[in-house]
Design a protein around this motif. Structure first.
Motif, PDB file in Angstrom:
ATOM      1  N   GLY A 185       0.819  -1.216   0.000  1.00 16.68           N
ATOM      2  CA  GLY A 185       0.000   0.000   0.000  1.00 16.68           C
ATOM      3  C   GLY A 185       0.850   1.263   0.000  1.00 16.68           C
ATOM      4  N   VAL A 186       1.924   1.274   0.780  1.00 17.32           N
ATOM      5  CA  VAL A 186       2.809   2.446   0.832  1.00 17.32           C
ATOM      6  C   VAL A 186       3.507   2.647  -0.514  1.00 17.32           C
ATOM      7  CG1 VAL A 186       4.938   3.317   1.886  1.00 17.32           C
ATOM      8  CG2 VAL A 186       3.113   2.396   3.322  1.00 17.32           C
ATOM      9  N   VAL A 187       3.966   1.564  -1.120  1.00 20.13           N
ATOM     10  CA  VAL A 187       4.634   1.675  -2.423  1.00 20.13           C
ATOM     11  C   VAL A 187       3.670   2.208  -3.473  1.00 20.13           C
ATOM     12  CG1 VAL A 187       5.616   0.294  -4.311  1.00 20.13           C
ATOM     13  CG2 VAL A 187       6.408  -0.055  -1.974  1.00 20.13           C
ATOM     14  N   GLN A 188       2.440   1.718  -3.498  1.00 24.16           N
ATOM     15  CA  GLN A 188       1.469   2.201  -4.479  1.00 24.16           C
ATOM     16  C   GLN A 188       1.127   3.665  -4.252  1.00 24.16           C
ATOM     17  OE1 GLN A 188      -1.868  -0.443  -4.330  1.00 24.16           O
ATOM     18  NE2 GLN A 188      -0.835  -2.015  -5.534  1.00 24.16           N
ATOM     19  N   PHE A 189       0.960   4.037  -2.992  1.00 24.47           N
ATOM     20  CA  PHE A 189       0.656   5.439  -2.703  1.00 24.47           C
ATOM     21  C   PHE A 189       1.841   6.332  -3.063  1.00 24.47           C
ATOM     22  CE2 PHE A 189       0.075   9.162   0.036  1.00 24.47           C
ATOM     23  CZ  PHE A 189      -1.212   9.518  -0.339  1.00 24.47           C
ATOM     24  N   LEU A 240      -6.529   2.898  -7.797  1.00 20.83           N
ATOM     25  CA  LEU A 240      -7.578   2.706  -6.806  1.00 20.83           C
ATOM     26  C   LEU A 240      -7.836   1.228  -6.560  1.00 20.83           C
ATOM     27  CD1 LEU A 240      -8.813   5.105  -5.480  1.00 20.83           C
ATOM     28  CD2 LEU A 240     -10.845   4.815  -6.855  1.00 20.83           C
ATOM     29  N   SER A 241      -7.871   0.433  -7.591  1.00 20.42           N
ATOM     30  CA  SER A 241      -8.091  -1.004  -7.431  1.00 20.42           C
ATOM     31  C   SER A 241      -6.955  -1.651  -6.644  1.00 20.42           C
ATOM     32  CB  SER A 241      -8.208  -1.685  -8.791  1.00 20.42           C
ATOM     33  OG  SER A 241      -9.374  -1.289  -9.440  1.00 20.42           O
ATOM     34  N   GLY A 242      -5.724  -1.329  -6.990  1.00 21.65           N
ATOM     35  CA  GLY A 242      -4.584  -1.913  -6.290  1.00 21.65           C
ATOM     36  C   GLY A 242      -4.521  -1.497  -4.836  1.00 21.65           C
ATOM     37  N   ALA A 296      -5.112  -3.880  -1.483  1.00 21.42           N
ATOM     38  CA  ALA A 296      -4.168  -4.029  -0.371  1.00 21.42           C
ATOM     39  C   ALA A 296      -4.840  -3.718   0.971  1.00 21.42           C
ATOM     40  CB  ALA A 296      -2.958  -3.125  -0.581  1.00 21.42           C
ATOM     41  N   VAL A 297      -5.591  -2.637   1.022  1.00 18.67           N
ATOM     42  CA  VAL A 297      -6.257  -2.247   2.271  1.00 18.67           C
ATOM     43  C   VAL A 297      -7.342  -3.260   2.647  1.00 18.67           C
ATOM     44  CG1 VAL A 297      -7.719  -0.488   3.341  1.00 18.67           C
ATOM     45  CG2 VAL A 297      -5.730   0.196   2.016  1.00 18.67           C
ATOM     46  N   GLY A 298      -8.123  -3.676   1.680  1.00 16.41           N
ATOM     47  CA  GLY A 298      -9.192  -4.632   1.956  1.00 16.41           C
ATOM     48  C   GLY A 298      -8.662  -5.984   2.395  1.00 16.41           C
ATOM     49  N   GLN A 299      -7.602  -6.458   1.739  1.00 15.29           N
ATOM     50  CA  GLN A 299      -7.017  -7.735   2.145  1.00 15.29           C
ATOM     51  C   GLN A 299      -6.406  -7.625   3.533  1.00 15.29           C
ATOM     52  OE1 GLN A 299      -7.471 -10.454   0.164  1.00 15.29           O
ATOM     53  NE2 GLN A 299      -6.735 -11.597   1.909  1.00 15.29           N
ATOM     54  N   PHE A 300      -5.859  -6.462   3.869  1.00 20.47           N
ATOM     55  CA  PHE A 300      -5.338  -6.228   5.212  1.00 20.47           C
ATOM     56  C   PHE A 300      -6.461  -6.363   6.240  1.00 20.47           C
ATOM     57  CE2 PHE A 300      -4.305  -3.530   8.813  1.00 20.47           C
ATOM     58  CZ  PHE A 300      -3.002  -3.904   9.103  1.00 20.47           C
ATOM     59  N   VAL A 301      -7.597  -5.753   5.957  1.00 21.98           N
ATOM     60  CA  VAL A 301      -8.725  -5.808   6.886  1.00 21.98           C
ATOM     61  C   VAL A 301      -9.233  -7.241   7.039  1.00 21.98           C
ATOM     62  CG1 VAL A 301     -11.132  -5.084   7.201  1.00 21.98           C
ATOM     63  CG2 VAL A 301      -9.409  -3.420   6.517  1.00 21.98           C
ATOM     64  N   LEU A 302      -9.356  -7.958   5.926  1.00 26.28           N
ATOM     65  CA  LEU A 302      -9.811  -9.348   5.995  1.00 26.28           C
ATOM     66  C   LEU A 302      -8.822 -10.217   6.778  1.00 26.28           C
ATOM     67  CD1 LEU A 302     -11.123  -9.897   2.355  1.00 26.28           C
ATOM     68  CD2 LEU A 302     -12.476  -9.733   4.439  1.00 26.28           C
ATOM     69  N   LEU A 328     -12.015 -14.201  -2.058  1.00 19.45           N
ATOM     70  CA  LEU A 328     -12.383 -14.415  -3.460  1.00 19.45           C
ATOM     71  C   LEU A 328     -13.455 -13.422  -3.917  1.00 19.45           C
ATOM     72  CD1 LEU A 328     -12.445 -18.300  -3.717  1.00 19.45           C
ATOM     73  CD2 LEU A 328     -10.898 -16.741  -4.890  1.00 19.45           C
ATOM     74  N   VAL A 329     -14.476 -13.238  -3.102  1.00 14.76           N
ATOM     75  CA  VAL A 329     -15.544 -12.291  -3.454  1.00 14.76           C
ATOM     76  C   VAL A 329     -14.991 -10.873  -3.530  1.00 14.76           C
ATOM     77  CG1 VAL A 329     -17.701 -11.258  -2.628  1.00 14.76           C
ATOM     78  CG2 VAL A 329     -17.393 -13.733  -2.545  1.00 14.76           C
ATOM     79  N   PHE A 330     -14.166 -10.507  -2.570  1.00 15.42           N
ATOM     80  CA  PHE A 330     -13.585  -9.170  -2.547  1.00 15.42           C
ATOM     81  C   PHE A 330     -12.743  -8.917  -3.799  1.00 15.42           C
ATOM     82  CE2 PHE A 330      -9.898  -6.521  -1.329  1.00 15.42           C
ATOM     83  CZ  PHE A 330     -10.564  -5.321  -1.207  1.00 15.42           C
ATOM     84  N   HIS A 331     -11.883  -9.868  -4.145  1.00 15.82           N
ATOM     85  CA  HIS A 331     -11.018  -9.664  -5.314  1.00 15.82           C
ATOM     86  C   HIS A 331     -11.804  -9.737  -6.625  1.00 15.82           C
ATOM     87  CE1 HIS A 331      -7.223  -9.058  -3.359  1.00 15.82           C
ATOM     88  NE2 HIS A 331      -7.510 -10.044  -2.531  1.00 15.82           N
ATOM     89  N   PHE A 332     -12.920 -10.428  -6.641  1.00 17.18           N
ATOM     90  CA  PHE A 332     -13.798 -10.389  -7.813  1.00 17.18           C
ATOM     91  C   PHE A 332     -14.287  -8.956  -8.042  1.00 17.18           C
ATOM     92  CE2 PHE A 332     -18.186 -10.373  -9.393  1.00 17.18           C
ATOM     93  CZ  PHE A 332     -17.979 -10.898 -10.669  1.00 17.18           C
ATOM     94  N   PHE A 333     -14.690  -8.274  -6.987  1.00 25.52           N
ATOM     95  CA  PHE A 333     -15.156  -6.904  -7.124  1.00 25.52           C
ATOM     96  C   PHE A 333     -14.014  -5.956  -7.467  1.00 25.52           C
ATOM     97  CE2 PHE A 333     -18.833  -8.478  -4.679  1.00 25.52           C
ATOM     98  CZ  PHE A 333     -19.828  -8.071  -5.559  1.00 25.52           C
ATOM     99  N   VAL A 334     -12.830  -6.200  -6.942  1.00 22.89           N
ATOM    100  CA  VAL A 334     -11.677  -5.352  -7.271  1.00 22.89           C
ATOM    101  C   VAL A 334     -11.344  -5.477  -8.746  1.00 22.89           C
ATOM    102  CG1 VAL A 334      -9.189  -5.088  -6.916  1.00 22.89           C
ATOM    103  CG2 VAL A 334     -10.693  -5.284  -4.955  1.00 22.89           C
ATOM    104  N   VAL A 335     -11.296  -6.701  -9.269  1.00 21.78           N
ATOM    105  CA  VAL A 335     -11.000  -6.902 -10.678  1.00 21.78           C
ATOM    106  C   VAL A 335     -12.124  -6.330 -11.540  1.00 21.78           C
ATOM    107  CG1 VAL A 335     -10.700  -8.673 -12.461  1.00 21.78           C
ATOM    108  CG2 VAL A 335      -9.488  -8.865 -10.298  1.00 21.78           C
ATOM    109  N   ASN A 336     -13.347  -6.450 -11.083  1.00 19.49           N
ATOM    110  CA  ASN A 336     -14.477  -5.877 -11.813  1.00 19.49           C
ATOM    111  C   ASN A 336     -14.381  -4.358 -11.873  1.00 19.49           C
ATOM    112  OD1 ASN A 336     -16.887  -5.873 -13.201  1.00 19.49           O
ATOM    113  ND2 ASN A 336     -18.140  -5.931 -11.364  1.00 19.49           N
ATOM    114  N   PHE A 337     -13.873  -3.745 -10.837  1.00 22.42           N
ATOM    115  CA  PHE A 337     -13.723  -2.285 -10.821  1.00 22.42           C
ATOM    116  C   PHE A 337     -12.674  -1.813 -11.821  1.00 22.42           C
ATOM    117  CE2 PHE A 337     -11.877   1.650  -9.084  1.00 22.42           C
ATOM    118  CZ  PHE A 337     -13.007   2.429  -9.085  1.00 22.42           C
ATOM    119  N   LEU A 338     -11.682  -2.650 -12.106  1.00 25.11           N
ATOM    120  CA  LEU A 338     -10.664  -2.274 -13.081  1.00 25.11           C
ATOM    121  C   LEU A 338     -11.263  -1.956 -14.447  1.00 25.11           C
ATOM    122  CD1 LEU A 338      -7.701  -4.679 -12.375  1.00 25.11           C
ATOM    123  CD2 LEU A 338      -7.603  -2.213 -12.427  1.00 25.11           C
ATOM    124  N   GLY A 339     -12.331  -2.661 -14.773  1.00 29.05           N
ATOM    125  CA  GLY A 339     -13.008  -2.401 -16.035  1.00 29.05           C
ATOM    126  C   GLY A 339     -12.559  -3.330 -17.053  1.00 29.05           C
TER     127      GLY A 339
END
Length: 117
Positions: A40-44, A59-61, A65-71, A106-117
């Motif tokens: 997350g720090v590197v991306q920011f 935003l997706s990346g 990172a933040v969402g996977q951290f929370v999970l 899996l569900v979370f990353h499905f939505f992240v990849v979907n957000f990429l477009g």
């Protein structure tokens, strides 16, 4: 000088107790959490230095990172609760916690990849 030695002693004691009493799987999760913070720090930092041209990609990346951290933190807390009978509020197995972690990731990353477009 006295405060720095007491601070160093406290850190040393904390590290020794963590190394002796923490389960190796929990240590592995902690290393993964540190990795997610680093990502997350590197991306920011990249966005600050280079720019935000592919903004959806950043935003997706970053959200991944933040969402996977929370999970992962939630999964870690469930493992600690299930292993300590004093903290256990209900019958909760570590296998069920792992299954929930995998499915939610899996569900979370499905939505992240979907957000990429």
């Amino acid at each position: 000088m006295e405060k720095s030695t007491s601070f160093q002693g406290a850190l040393s004691t904390l590290f020794n107790v963590y190394a002796k009493k923490t389960d190796p799987f929990i240590k592995l999760l902690d290393v993964f959490l540190v990795f997610l913070v680093f990502i997350g720090v590197v991306q920011f930092g990249y966005v600050v230095l280079v720019g935000t041209y592919p903004f959806n990609s950043f935003l997706s990346g970053f959200i991944a990172a933040v969402g996977q951290f929370v999970l992962t933190v939630s999964f870690r807390s469930q493992l600690i609760e299930s292993s300590d009978p004093k903290l256990a509020k209900s019958a909760f197995s570590s296998k069920r916690a792992f299954l929930e972690y995998c499915i939610s990731s899996l569900v979370f990353h499905f939505f992240v990849v979907n957000f990429l477009g």
